[in-house]
Write an enzyme that holds these catalytic residues in place. Sequence first.
Site, mmCIF file in Angstrom:
data_model
loop_
_atom_site.group_PDB
_atom_site.id
_atom_site.type_symbol
_atom_site.label_atom_id
_atom_site.label_comp_id
_atom_site.label_asym_id
_atom_site.label_seq_id
_atom_site.Cartn_x
_atom_site.Cartn_y
_atom_site.Cartn_z
ATOM 1 N N HIS A 58 -23.854 -11.199 -14.797
ATOM 2 C CA HIS A 58 -25.034 -11.596 -14.028
ATOM 3 C C HIS A 58 -24.841 -12.982 -13.404
ATOM 4 O O HIS A 58 -25.152 -13.205 -12.228
ATOM 5 C CB HIS A 58 -26.253 -11.590 -14.947
ATOM 6 C CG HIS A 58 -27.506 -12.093 -14.297
ATOM 7 N ND1 HIS A 58 -28.083 -11.446 -13.234
ATOM 8 C CD2 HIS A 58 -28.256 -13.195 -14.537
ATOM 9 C CE1 HIS A 58 -29.156 -12.119 -12.849
ATOM 10 N NE2 HIS A 58 -29.284 -13.189 -13.629
ATOM 11 N N ASN A 82 9.021 -10.440 -24.266
ATOM 12 C CA ASN A 82 10.307 -10.139 -24.907
ATOM 13 C C ASN A 82 10.130 -9.857 -26.390
ATOM 14 O O ASN A 82 10.751 -8.948 -26.935
ATOM 15 C CB ASN A 82 11.266 -11.328 -24.724
ATOM 16 C CG ASN A 82 12.127 -11.144 -23.498
ATOM 17 O OD1 ASN A 82 12.561 -10.041 -23.187
ATOM 18 N ND2 ASN A 82 12.356 -12.209 -22.768
ATOM 19 N N GLU A 136 -23.085 -4.767 -14.082
ATOM 20 C CA GLU A 136 -24.394 -4.975 -14.716
ATOM 21 C C GLU A 136 -25.106 -3.651 -14.950
ATOM 22 O O GLU A 136 -25.710 -3.436 -16.007
ATOM 23 C CB GLU A 136 -25.273 -5.836 -13.802
ATOM 24 C CG GLU A 136 -25.076 -7.313 -13.962
ATOM 25 C CD GLU A 136 -26.079 -8.053 -13.101
ATOM 26 O OE1 GLU A 136 -26.772 -8.901 -13.633
ATOM 27 O OE2 GLU A 136 -26.159 -7.747 -11.896
#
Length: 662
Positions: free
Chosen positions: A48, A400, A70
């Site tokens: 919002h 990695n 929303e």
Amino acid sequence: MDLDIGQYINIFVEEAKEHLQNMNDVLLELEKDFSHIENINEIFRVAHTLKGMSGTMGFHNMANLTHEMENVLQAVRSNEIKLSEDIIDILFECFDALDSSVSTIISEGVENSDTNEPLISKLRNILSKEKDIDISAELEVEEKDKINDFIMEAVKKAEDEGLSIYTIDFTLSESCMLKSARAFIVFNTLETFGEIIYSNPSVEDIEDEKFEFNFSVIMVSSNEKSDILKELKQISEIEKIDLLDFENVDYEEGSIIDESKTTNTSPQKNDKNEKSSGHQGKVGKTVRVDIERLDNLMNLVSELIIIKTRMDDLSEKTTGENITETIEYLERITTSLHDAVMKVRMVPIERVFNRFPRLVRDLSKELGKEIALEMSGEETEVDRTVIDEIGDPLIHLIRNSIDHGIELPADRLKNGKDEKGTVVLKSYPDGNNVVIEVEDDGKGLDHNVIRNKAIEKGILDEKEAESLSVEDSISLLFEAGFSTSETISDVSGRGVGLDVVKSKIEAINGNIEVVSSKGKGTKFIIRIPLTLAIIQALLIKLSHEIYAIPLSSITEIINISQSQIRDVQGQEVVLYRGMTLPIIRLKNVLDISDDDEKEDLIVVVVKKGDKQAGLIVDNLIGQQEIVIKSLGKYLSGVKYLSGATILGNGNISLILDVNSLI
């Protein structure tokens, strides 16, 4: 009056990044526990706020996407749809899209042209799957009942928790140019005191400026009316505010805040905002600074001006003793000023670390591995420049560790390990350095495999490989294009990671080490200078040339005789505190002619992590604070040197790079 929204773009970017980080953190928490309603409410509040902020700035694509988010979140809040893993994944995709938009705004000053239609369709599909979209009159009535029920339920809950419920009526000034923007500021202010549960007209109508100059809200709060009123009165262009205790009335005309039924996503009509957003320049780098640090800086500058004036007066009429005292005082002030300025540039490394929980989460899913990320030392502060440079190397190392290091769950169980792997990311200060460690409890590095791969790639022949130490074989991983992975995946395996990591870290005067134990795991240790611009250094002399050695790298200075030096497998060493200390003749390394054979030698003992070495120098000059100057792009690759500095007499001294010498 034409309002230039562009002047607020830096504030928008900083706040948007904070809200997005919060959204990311809460989404990760929500994924662990779907039933945690507070997390859903928090994501709703962030979406919002972002919608209001981006709408005010004229970034309509962001506003539209957050609006659709929303709708889905409101449906979850009101139990109309059930939260699922699929919805969480879509919300993460929305986060990525918003993050990308903010990145574009940072680099170009305008949002990208992507309207996020595929994502918006996904969000709408969530609602259409779960809810009957028939908007018959009967259902409308039911929906209104739901609205009233929701308000009354919220009111009852607030009363049970001892919270206050207020109705607030606002009347804006008729001269107000941006009514929706003003209303947004009001909503933002109110949300710092509590939760808004109802607005009239609806938030959508307020955002589209479909109201005259009046609007009302109902909110629950633990604060007193007077406190809220005091803050609201700070907002300009509000003519009247009526803040009253809540009384039960019919709310059919308005809507619960951001009601889920609204599907109109037309961009906010704010021509002035749109006009200004189209003419933004690139966003400069900013850093938020604690006001106390700035006050301290200002006080020190004031002191400096005072002492300068004093020196001017003394220069003509006073004795040498007073001048010495004054200069000493000036030195103390400038040292404090330096510390204060450095602190202003320092930011917590949390700003880099906070992106990794999401990275680990996504890689875990992609690779089918269960991995826990443990982080510590996020509060450790580093220079703002380092923050920009260290992110990518750490991403490479973590990818990695997860792809190559940590085994699949079945393999871990077979090896007697916990099914879930662990990656530890921690940072801590160590003298004038900051250390960052990335450690996994995976299979570790097999130096025999690395050596065989080096022979296969023609980097070494078999004879050279036989004499290669374990440490040297591991250092081959940092060679460009070197990879022990047999397969190339989307995550890694092309051998383009670790050499980039090393070069990036060395570019900020840092270094990287690897410690690995086969079957137990691997640890990458990165050391970065705490500050990059000014350091304490020891000035030494080699023949007629003066060099600087960073004080943070020096352990001690000792005297030895030539006869104490022994040759062990081609490396000169001395016995030092019960250990063998490798000796480095700096003149030989730096190709300085050495005709002066001395029996008594001065050795500066330096360290890099756990390693130590003794540097033979001709003479010591003393400790001095030096300003590091770059060698420029033509000399940046010169080995053993990290920069240059200008001495008090105007001569130039080169700064030795201890990390490359050891």
